[in-house]
Design a protein around this motif. Structure first.
Motif: not given
Length: 287
Positions: A67-88
């Motif tokens: 549960l905890l690693p899953l929540m942490a991993s999912v929480a990370v994915s959103t800002p990472a994806a946003l950072s790529v969009v922001w860069a573009a």
């Protein structure tokens, strides 16, 4: 993976230090990419936290481990994806070329150093249990799911921090957002790797099927032929239609060479049951 108190304490210390350094770097830059890297460092920290003892069924215990690693991993994915969009889509990118200070770069460099140290400690501990299995097989089929996540998250966290640091330095020199985009893409790729492994492990839990009784009997005979004194927690399951995964805690003779005896036991298992491709044996100190 046999996570000793020393390994866990080292990883926890490095994870806490890296998280603090990355938080300071984010405070100085307000860069989404650094926020994503910091979240990945937190995920690495979470995987090393001691599991609470819950007197419940095995399924509940398995859910707790994930549960905890899953929540942490999912929480990370959103800002990472946003950072790529922001860069573009923005002129400045996730880390403006003129924004990062020398202090932020030093904080990123220090965070990478401690994360690299934690990754090395975790990998060395895993090497003892991996035996002759490939890293790919070990990470995909190791029954200790938290061990797989710990390895991948620590390596991904160090990779992502290095990418962010390289992006900051290259952008500062070249004054172009191209390197921001490359760095952000590398961070997102590292996080995607964590998510893919987690998804593969979840799917594996759903499709694992018990082995035939004849295969289990053959493995027990193979262990006896290898001078194993006792076998505890023997689990044999199909990971594909023609591959078995074997896990067990084994009692060894008092004067046995641990590495040699385990190697001989694995060889005997493969001789007796050729479909046993992924074998994880741990010495049982209580035997």
């Amino acid at each position: 993976m046999r996570t000793t108190a020393t390994v866990r304490a080292t990883s926890l210390g490095c994870g806490a230090a890296a998280t603090a350094l990355l938080a300071a770097a984010y405070a100085a830059t307000t860069a989404t990419m650094i926020l994503a890297v910091a979240a990945l460092a937190v995920a690495g920290l979470v995987t090393q936290l001691p599991r609470p003892v819950i007197p419940a069924a095995a399924r509940a215990a398995r859910r707790d481990r994930l549960l905890l690693p899953l929540m942490a991993s999912v929480a990370v994915s959103t800002p990472a994806a946003l950072s790529v969009v922001w860069a573009a889509v923005t002129p400045a990118g996730p880390i403006p070329c003129v924004g990062p200070s020398g202090t932020a770069r030093l904080e990123l460099a220090a965070a990478f150093a401690v994360q690299l140290g934690a990754a090395i400690v975790v990998l060395r501990a895993a090497q003892q249990d991996r035996g002759h299995a490939s890293w790919r097989a070990y990470l995909r089929h190791n029954p200790h799911i938290r061990a797989s996540l710990t390895i991948v998250v620590h390596v991904a966290a160090a990779t992502a921090t290095l990418a962010a640091l390289a992006g900051v330095a290259a952008c500062h020199v070249s004054h172009t957002r191209l390197w921001d985009t490359v760095a952000a893409g590398t961070v997102a790729a590292a996080i995607t790797g964590v998510d893919l492994l987690l998804a593969a492990r979840l799917v594996g839990l759903a499709v694992l099927a018990p082995a035939r009784a004849a295969d289990t009997d053959g493995i027990e005979l193979a262990l006896l032929a290898a001078d194993i004194r006792s076998v505890a927690q023997l689990h044999v399951v199909h990971v594909t239609h023609d591959e078995l995964m074997v896990t067990a805690r084994v009692g060894l003779p008092a004067d046995a060479d641990v590495a040699e005896t385990l190697h001989r036991a694995r060889a005997h298992i493969r001789d007796f049951v050729p479909s046993a491709r992924h074998i994880y044996l741990q010495p049982d100190s209580t035997a």
